[in-house]
Design an enzyme around this catalytic site. Structure first.
Site, short mmCIF file in Angstrom:
data_model
loop_
_atom_site.label_atom_id
_atom_site.label_comp_id
_atom_site.label_asym_id
_atom_site.label_seq_id
_atom_site.Cartn_x
_atom_site.Cartn_y
_atom_site.Cartn_z
N LYS A 102 0.84 -1.20 0.00
CA LYS A 102 0.00 0.00 0.00
C LYS A 102 0.89 1.26 0.00
O LYS A 102 2.09 1.17 0.28
CB LYS A 102 -0.92 -0.02 1.22
CG LYS A 102 -0.20 -0.03 2.56
CD LYS A 102 -1.18 -0.35 3.69
CE LYS A 102 -0.45 -0.41 5.03
NZ LYS A 102 -1.31 -0.97 6.09
N ARG A 121 -10.55 0.18 15.57
CA ARG A 121 -10.79 1.05 14.41
C ARG A 121 -11.99 0.54 13.63
O ARG A 121 -13.08 1.08 13.69
CB ARG A 121 -9.58 1.09 13.48
CG ARG A 121 -8.40 1.83 14.00
CD ARG A 121 -7.29 1.98 12.96
NE ARG A 121 -6.99 0.77 12.22
CZ ARG A 121 -5.88 0.56 11.54
NH1 ARG A 121 -4.94 1.49 11.51
NH2 ARG A 121 -5.68 -0.55 10.88
N TYR A 136 15.40 30.71 7.05
CA TYR A 136 14.23 31.42 7.58
C TYR A 136 14.24 31.43 9.10
O TYR A 136 14.56 30.42 9.73
CB TYR A 136 12.94 30.71 7.14
CG TYR A 136 12.60 30.87 5.69
CD1 TYR A 136 12.31 32.11 5.13
CD2 TYR A 136 12.55 29.75 4.87
CE1 TYR A 136 11.98 32.23 3.80
CE2 TYR A 136 12.22 29.86 3.52
CZ TYR A 136 11.94 31.11 2.99
OH TYR A 136 11.61 31.22 1.69
N MET A 191 11.24 24.74 1.77
CA MET A 191 10.40 23.89 0.92
C MET A 191 11.26 23.07 -0.05
O MET A 191 10.97 21.90 -0.32
CB MET A 191 9.41 24.75 0.14
CG MET A 191 8.34 23.93 -0.56
SD MET A 191 7.21 24.92 -1.53
CE MET A 191 6.34 25.83 -0.29
C1 LIG Z 1 -0.53 -2.03 6.67
C2 LIG Z 1 -1.11 -3.29 7.16
C3 LIG Z 1 -0.27 -4.39 7.44
C4 LIG Z 1 1.23 -4.31 7.40
O1 LIG Z 1 1.71 -3.76 8.61
P1 LIG Z 1 3.27 -3.67 8.90
O2 LIG Z 1 3.35 -3.24 10.32
O3 LIG Z 1 3.81 -2.65 7.97
O4 LIG Z 1 3.83 -5.03 8.66
C5 LIG Z 1 -0.88 -5.57 7.82
N1 LIG Z 1 -2.24 -5.67 7.90
C6 LIG Z 1 -3.05 -4.63 7.66
C7 LIG Z 1 -4.52 -4.80 7.80
C8 LIG Z 1 -2.53 -3.41 7.29
O5 LIG Z 1 -3.34 -2.39 7.05
#
Ligand SMILES: *Cc1c(COP(=O)(O)O)cnc(C)c1O
Length: 373
Positions: free
Chosen positions: A40, A138, A265, A313
């Site tokens: 992802k 969550r 800055y 930036m």
């Molecule tokens: C992102 C994610 C993972 C991977 O987690 P890591 O800590 O990066 O290994 C596993 N399961 C779900 C549901 C996730 O969203």
């Protein structure tokens, strides 16, 4: 346009390291456990398509993404491995998941019904994984409300194939394993109740990068590995992982200044003595965080030098003692190894009071990626 031919700031991703890390995980897995490579957020900033290919070559058999769009991009690149959308799907994402042959995560009846309708409308079958919330808090069906009705709903919705049941750990990297054990026990209860109803789907999965190494008992049929795939430590004692990312630039301007010269800055830094100041063309718009002002270091010719004054930036300034051999055009390592010295993502994370995940996913699209190995 070849972006690497322009501003000398780029990220180099070593796919050999990705393959090494996959093999490191595969060798630690219980027999019969599959490895899902989680790619992802553009492969945690490393490039989802090249990382996915490297991971599949090295033994991963599934891919995980957060969004249907991310899965679609992998399919458009020609990747045929099973892909699970780990997050909730909204709006058009359900249609895309069906279109591109992605499996989806569900935990509410409305989404399940929508997935079924979208699949039936296109004459397809969609694999679904039921997410149970065992304590992350969550999303997911709360473990204590997981009941026969869900089994019934999953079994009776046309267009869907029930492929998996999953949960996610909140604290698998914590030194105290207590909460992970509690979550896992709740997950096993849910699995047991499915087994009793003879409704167990083939894929049972819960372990992330940390749990896959620390708690082999949680492997079940699949582990979902993100952070460790990139060689970043899912907990401080994790070993055998090789970081895949180097973030590089060059010295583009160098000047000698006297004592008391102010930089950047807000004039937050004044040279304590005569100094060489090197300008490096990277800034917070590239993901080089402003919080690293007067905190981070870079490597030039294998030596560490501090970032002084505010990160702008598009530029940073590095202080180099008079007499140290630094020249315009010298490579600057912002993250990664150079001649035995190293700036780790963990070190940068700490300097900004965040985690390595945010450092690597924070490299913006403006930084060209180059893949090697
Ligand atoms: C992102 C994610 C993972 C991977 O987690 P890591 O800590 O990066 O290994 C596993 N399961 C779900 C549901 C996730 O969203």
């Amino acid at each position: 346009m070849d972006k690497t031919a322009g501003r000398p700031t780029w990220a180099e991703v070593n796919l050999g390291a990705i393959r090494h890390n996959v093999r490191r995980y595969v060798s630690a897995l219980s027999p019969g456990t599959a490895l899902m490579a989680v790619v992802k957020a553009d492969g945690y900033g490393h490039g989802a398509v090249p990382v996915a290919r490297a991971a599949l070559e090295a033994g991963a058999t599934w891919l995980g993404v957060a969004l249907a769009e991310e899965g679609a991009a992998l399919r458009e690149a020609g990747i045929t491995a099973p892909i699970l959308v780990l997050g909730q799907s909204y709006g058009q994402q359900i249609a895309w998941a069906v279109e591109y042959g992605l499996e989806v995560t569900v935990f509410d009846r409305e989404t399940l019904a929508e997935v079924g309708e979208a699949a039936v409308a296109r004459g397809r079958l969609v694999g679904v994984h039921l997410k149970i919330d065992t304590g992350m808090g969550r999303v997911g069906v709360p473990w204590e409300r997981f009941d026969a009705e869900w089994v019934q709903a999953l079994g009776s919705t046309s267009g869907v194939v029930w492929r998996g049941v999953m949960t996610h750990f909140a604290d698998a990297d914590h030194p105290d394993p207590g909460y992970t054990r509690l979550q896992f026990a709740r997950f096993l209860d849910a699995i047991e109740s499915l087994r009793r109803r003879q409704a167990l789907p083939p894929w049972l999965h819960c372990a992330n990068s940390a749990a896959a190494l620390r708690f082999p008992g949680t492997h079940l049929s699949m582990v979902r590995v993100g952070l460790g795939l990139y060689g970043l430590k899912p907990y401080p004692a994790a070993d055998g992982l090789v970081p895949a990312l180097r973030w590089l630039s060059r010295v583009v301007f160098l000047k000698q200044v006297g004592e008391g010269f102010s930089v950047g800055y807000g004039r937050t830094y004044h040279t304590p003595s005569p100094m060489q100041l090197a300008t490096v063309p990277v800034g917070y718009a590239d993901g080089y965080r402003r919080a690293w002002s007067n905190r981070a270091h870079v490597l030039i010719r294998g030596r560490r030098y501090p970032v002084v004054g505010r990160v702008s930036m598009d530029q940073i300034t590095v202080a180099v003692p008079v007499g140290d051999p630094v020249a315009v055009g010298d490579p600057v390592t912002l993250l990664g190894e150079d001649e035995g010295a190293v700036i780790t993502a963990e070190e940068l994370a700490e300097a900004a009071q965040t985690i390595a995940y945010e450092v690597v996913t924070g490299l913006s699209a403006r930084v060209p990626r180059v893949w090697c190995g």
